[in-house]
Design an enzyme around this catalytic site. Structure first.
Site, PDB file in Angstrom:
ATOM      1  N   ILE A 103      71.141 -76.042  77.674  1.00 26.58           N
ATOM      2  CA  ILE A 103      71.307 -74.484  78.213  1.00 26.58           C
ATOM      3  C   ILE A 103      70.748 -74.108  77.027  1.00 26.58           C
ATOM      4  O   ILE A 103      70.334 -74.093  76.016  1.00 26.58           O
ATOM      5  CB  ILE A 103      73.000 -74.404  77.654  1.00 26.58           C
ATOM      6  CG1 ILE A 103      73.859 -74.785  78.629  1.00 26.58           C
ATOM      7  CG2 ILE A 103      72.497 -72.690  77.676  1.00 26.58           C
ATOM      8  CD1 ILE A 103      75.293 -74.490  78.180  1.00 26.58           C
ATOM      9  N   PRO A 104      69.770 -73.899  77.825  1.00 23.84           N
ATOM     10  CA  PRO A 104      68.496 -74.213  76.963  1.00 23.84           C
ATOM     11  C   PRO A 104      68.005 -72.154  76.468  1.00 23.84           C
ATOM     12  O   PRO A 104      67.174 -71.727  76.532  1.00 23.84           O
ATOM     13  CB  PRO A 104      67.030 -74.037  78.319  1.00 23.84           C
ATOM     14  CG  PRO A 104      67.995 -73.189  79.741  1.00 23.84           C
ATOM     15  CD  PRO A 104      69.600 -73.928  79.006  1.00 23.84           C
ATOM     16  N   CYS A 105      68.593 -72.037  74.963  1.00 25.48           N
ATOM     17  CA  CYS A 105      68.512 -70.922  74.367  1.00 25.48           C
ATOM     18  C   CYS A 105      67.298 -70.493  73.333  1.00 25.48           C
ATOM     19  O   CYS A 105      67.279 -69.298  73.311  1.00 25.48           O
ATOM     20  CB  CYS A 105      70.587 -70.932  72.723  1.00 25.48           C
ATOM     21  SG  CYS A 105      70.076 -72.036  72.283  1.00 25.48           S
ATOM     22  N   HIS A 106      66.715 -71.662  73.527  1.00 24.90           N
ATOM     23  CA  HIS A 106      65.206 -71.309  73.201  1.00 24.90           C
ATOM     24  C   HIS A 106      64.620 -70.357  73.682  1.00 24.90           C
ATOM     25  O   HIS A 106      63.325 -70.063  73.579  1.00 24.90           O
ATOM     26  CB  HIS A 106      64.229 -72.637  72.943  1.00 24.90           C
ATOM     27  CG  HIS A 106      64.306 -72.946  73.895  1.00 24.90           C
ATOM     28  ND1 HIS A 106      64.973 -74.405  74.682  1.00 24.90           N
ATOM     29  CD2 HIS A 106      63.063 -73.324  75.224  1.00 24.90           C
ATOM     30  CE1 HIS A 106      64.174 -74.582  75.721  1.00 24.90           C
ATOM     31  NE2 HIS A 106      63.085 -74.243  76.800  1.00 24.90           N
TER      32      HIS A 106
END
Length: 163
Positions: free
Chosen positions: A130-133
């Site tokens: 889950i690409p919170c970056h």
């Protein structure tokens, strides 16, 4: 909950899973015990070492780093409905693109919950998958990242061609 450590082009990445899916991911821990503590803090559960899925999970993580999206199951059962909504919106951000915290707040129908969105992302137990970056500040600055800080966030965004 079980876990293993996988060697990737990004360095070692720990991954824990349950029957419901991948539950915890981190690339910043220096020891098994540190990762187990991280999982306990994020999920309330302490995983046990199990390398039986190491090759499979290493392929998933390396594939993700190489641009193959992970669409498999993720166990977010320890999170609030609000946090799950935020992470679902975050998971939908395409590789190579970024969104602001305000964009995510609007996407879940809570446009004034920008700080709460940041809090939910800070507690994302499965960064990368889950690409919170991919979430940045309104002014375009990088901001923080719970898997190694802004330097790692910048490195991931560069890897994806988002910078």
């Amino acid at each position: 909950m079980q876990y293993t450590c996988c060697d990737t082009s990004f360095g070692p990445i720990y991954v824990a899973w349950t029957e419901q899916g991948i539950a915890c991911v981190s690339g910043e821990e220096e020891s098994d015990e540190a990762f187990r503590a991280r999982c306990r803090a994020y999920t309330g559960r302490t995983p046990e070492r199990d390398d039986s899925r190491q090759a499979e999970l290493q392929a998933v993580l390396q594939g993700w780093l190489d641009g193959v999206p992970y669409e498999g199951p993720i166990d977010l059962s320890s999170l609030s409905p609000f946090a799950r909504d935020v992470l679902a919106a975050c998971r939908a951000i395409p590789r190579g693109q970024v969104r602001t915290y305000a964009d995510l707040a609007a996407a879940i129908g809570r446009p004034r919950a920008v700080r709460a969105v940041g809090g939910a992302l800070r507690r994302n137990p499965v960064p990368l998958l889950i690409p919170c970056h991919r979430v940045v500040r309104r002014d375009g600055t990088i901001g923080q990242f719970n898997m190694g800080g802004p330097e790692v966030k910048r490195r991931l965004l560069q890897l994806e061609g988002a910078l």
